[in-house]
Design a protein around this motif. Structure first.
Motif, PDB file in Angstrom:
ATOM      1  N   ALA A 161       0.845  -1.195   0.000  1.00  0.00           N
ATOM      2  CA  ALA A 161       0.000   0.000   0.000  1.00  0.00           C
ATOM      3  C   ALA A 161       0.879   1.243   0.000  1.00  0.00           C
ATOM      4  N   ARG A 162       0.369   2.298  -0.558  1.00  0.00           N
ATOM      5  CA  ARG A 162       1.001   3.616  -0.469  1.00  0.00           C
ATOM      6  C   ARG A 162       0.559   4.177   0.873  1.00  0.00           C
ATOM      7  N   ILE A 163       1.492   4.402   1.771  1.00  0.00           N
ATOM      8  CA  ILE A 163       1.157   4.793   3.138  1.00  0.00           C
ATOM      9  C   ILE A 163       1.259   6.312   3.281  1.00  0.00           C
ATOM     10  N   ILE A 164       0.175   6.890   3.758  1.00  0.00           N
ATOM     11  CA  ILE A 164       0.074   8.346   3.882  1.00  0.00           C
ATOM     12  C   ILE A 164      -0.275   8.686   5.326  1.00  0.00           C
ATOM     13  N   ALA A 165       0.605   9.447   5.963  1.00  0.00           N
ATOM     14  CA  ALA A 165       0.361   9.904   7.333  1.00  0.00           C
ATOM     15  C   ALA A 165      -0.394  11.222   7.275  1.00  0.00           C
ATOM     16  N   SER A 192       4.525   8.506  15.896  1.00  0.00           N
ATOM     17  CA  SER A 192       5.944   8.426  16.262  1.00  0.00           C
ATOM     18  C   SER A 192       6.812   8.654  15.027  1.00  0.00           C
ATOM     19  N   GLN A 193       8.053   9.023  15.256  1.00  0.00           N
ATOM     20  CA  GLN A 193       9.005   9.177  14.157  1.00  0.00           C
ATOM     21  C   GLN A 193       9.190   7.855  13.426  1.00  0.00           C
ATOM     22  N   GLU A 194       9.115   6.757  14.142  1.00  0.00           N
ATOM     23  CA  GLU A 194       9.245   5.430  13.533  1.00  0.00           C
ATOM     24  C   GLU A 194       8.154   5.206  12.488  1.00  0.00           C
ATOM     25  N   ILE A 195       6.926   5.571  12.806  1.00  0.00           N
ATOM     26  CA  ILE A 195       5.825   5.404  11.856  1.00  0.00           C
ATOM     27  C   ILE A 195       5.968   6.400  10.711  1.00  0.00           C
ATOM     28  N   LEU A 196       6.309   7.637  11.018  1.00  0.00           N
ATOM     29  CA  LEU A 196       6.456   8.644   9.965  1.00  0.00           C
ATOM     30  C   LEU A 196       7.520   8.242   8.951  1.00  0.00           C
ATOM     31  N   LYS A 197       8.570   7.567   9.386  1.00  0.00           N
ATOM     32  CA  LYS A 197       9.622   7.114   8.469  1.00  0.00           C
ATOM     33  C   LYS A 197       9.115   6.037   7.517  1.00  0.00           C
ATOM     34  N   CYS A 200       6.189   6.063   6.149  1.00  0.00           N
ATOM     35  CA  CYS A 200       5.192   6.653   5.263  1.00  0.00           C
ATOM     36  C   CYS A 200       5.815   7.157   3.964  1.00  0.00           C
ATOM     37  N   ASP A 201       5.073   6.969   2.894  1.00  0.00           N
ATOM     38  CA  ASP A 201       5.502   7.462   1.584  1.00  0.00           C
ATOM     39  C   ASP A 201       5.226   8.953   1.450  1.00  0.00           C
ATOM     40  N   GLU A 202       4.181   9.415   2.144  1.00  0.00           N
ATOM     41  CA  GLU A 202       3.786  10.815   2.060  1.00  0.00           C
ATOM     42  C   GLU A 202       3.194  11.261   3.392  1.00  0.00           C
ATOM     43  N   ARG A 203       3.168  12.583   3.562  1.00  0.00           N
ATOM     44  CA  ARG A 203       2.530  13.192   4.730  1.00  0.00           C
ATOM     45  C   ARG A 203       1.590  14.275   4.226  1.00  0.00           C
ATOM     46  N   TRP A 204       0.327  14.163   4.595  1.00  0.00           N
ATOM     47  CA  TRP A 204      -0.682  15.129   4.184  1.00  0.00           C
ATOM     48  C   TRP A 204      -1.254  15.824   5.408  1.00  0.00           C
ATOM     49  N   SER A 205      -1.713  17.041   5.203  1.00  0.00           N
ATOM     50  CA  SER A 205      -2.382  17.796   6.253  1.00  0.00           C
ATOM     51  C   SER A 205      -3.786  18.154   5.793  1.00  0.00           C
ATOM     52  N   LEU A 206      -4.740  17.963   6.671  1.00  0.00           N
ATOM     53  CA  LEU A 206      -6.114  18.377   6.377  1.00  0.00           C
ATOM     54  C   LEU A 206      -6.374  19.797   6.858  1.00  0.00           C
ATOM     55  N   SER A 207      -5.517  20.280   7.754  1.00  0.00           N
ATOM     56  CA  SER A 207      -5.681  21.622   8.308  1.00  0.00           C
ATOM     57  C   SER A 207      -4.467  21.959   9.166  1.00  0.00           C
ATOM     58  N   LYS A 208      -4.216  23.233   9.340  1.00  0.00           N
ATOM     59  CA  LYS A 208      -3.196  23.667  10.290  1.00  0.00           C
ATOM     60  C   LYS A 208      -3.731  23.599  11.719  1.00  0.00           C
ATOM     61  N   LEU A 209      -5.041  23.421  11.850  1.00  0.00           N
ATOM     62  CA  LEU A 209      -5.645  23.276  13.167  1.00  0.00           C
ATOM     63  C   LEU A 209      -5.348  21.896  13.727  1.00  0.00           C
ATOM     64  N   THR A 210      -5.259  21.799  15.030  1.00  0.00           N
ATOM     65  CA  THR A 210      -5.193  20.493  15.673  1.00  0.00           C
ATOM     66  C   THR A 210      -6.626  19.991  15.775  1.00  0.00           C
TER      67      THR A 210
END
Length: 144
Positions: A57-61, A99-104, A106-116
């Motif tokens: 799978a293409r993994i996206i955080a 975690s940094q381990e999971i982020l590493k 991932c193929d990509e990182r997306w944001s839905l908002s700058k809000l938490t």
């Protein structure tokens, strides 16, 4: 998850069932207290997330510092990703994020908002955004 999350998720899952296979895997939230060692909590959650990741799978955080898209840009991005992989896997973190381990992994990182945003709400926002992108790709009137 609260009923409203399940209802919202089910509504968009139902709308996406035309040509899209959707599977939601929920990792149970590890209990936290005032004295919890958050690094250990993230470590335990990371193990559970890694075990749940599908093969090929293409993994996206989803994270606040990830790339943002307009609806049209997201539709274009998904069209491009469909040429690379037939499986997209989105990871929504818990209260402390991923975690940094999971982020590493991932193929990509997306944001839905700058809000938490709380992760139950993120699930619905993500599904709506994916449905909107699908509607743009397929010239469905939902986006208009």
């Amino acid at each position: 998850m609260p009923d409203w999350v399940t209802q919202g998720s089910n509504e968009y899952a139902k709308r996406l069932n035309d040509g899209v296979q959707l599977k939601i895997t929920e990792i149970p939230l590890i209990r936290r207290s005032k004295s919890s060692d958050l690094s250990r909590v993230l470590e335990k959650e990371s193990v559970l997330i890694k075990e749940a990741l599908p093969n090929n799978a293409r993994i996206i955080a989803l994270e606040i510092e990830g790339k943002s898209f307009s609806s049209e840009e997201l539709a274009c991005k998904i069209s491009q990703l469909q040429q690379i992989s037939s499986h997209l896997c989105f990871i929504i973190g818990g209260p402390e994020g991923l975690s940094q381990e999971i982020l590493k992994l991932c193929d990509e990182r997306w944001s839905l908002s700058k809000l938490t945003l709380p992760h139950p709400l993120v699930r619905i926002i993500l599904l709506e955004a994916l449905y909107r992108a699908w509607s743009i790709i397929n010239n469905h009137p939902y986006h208009k």
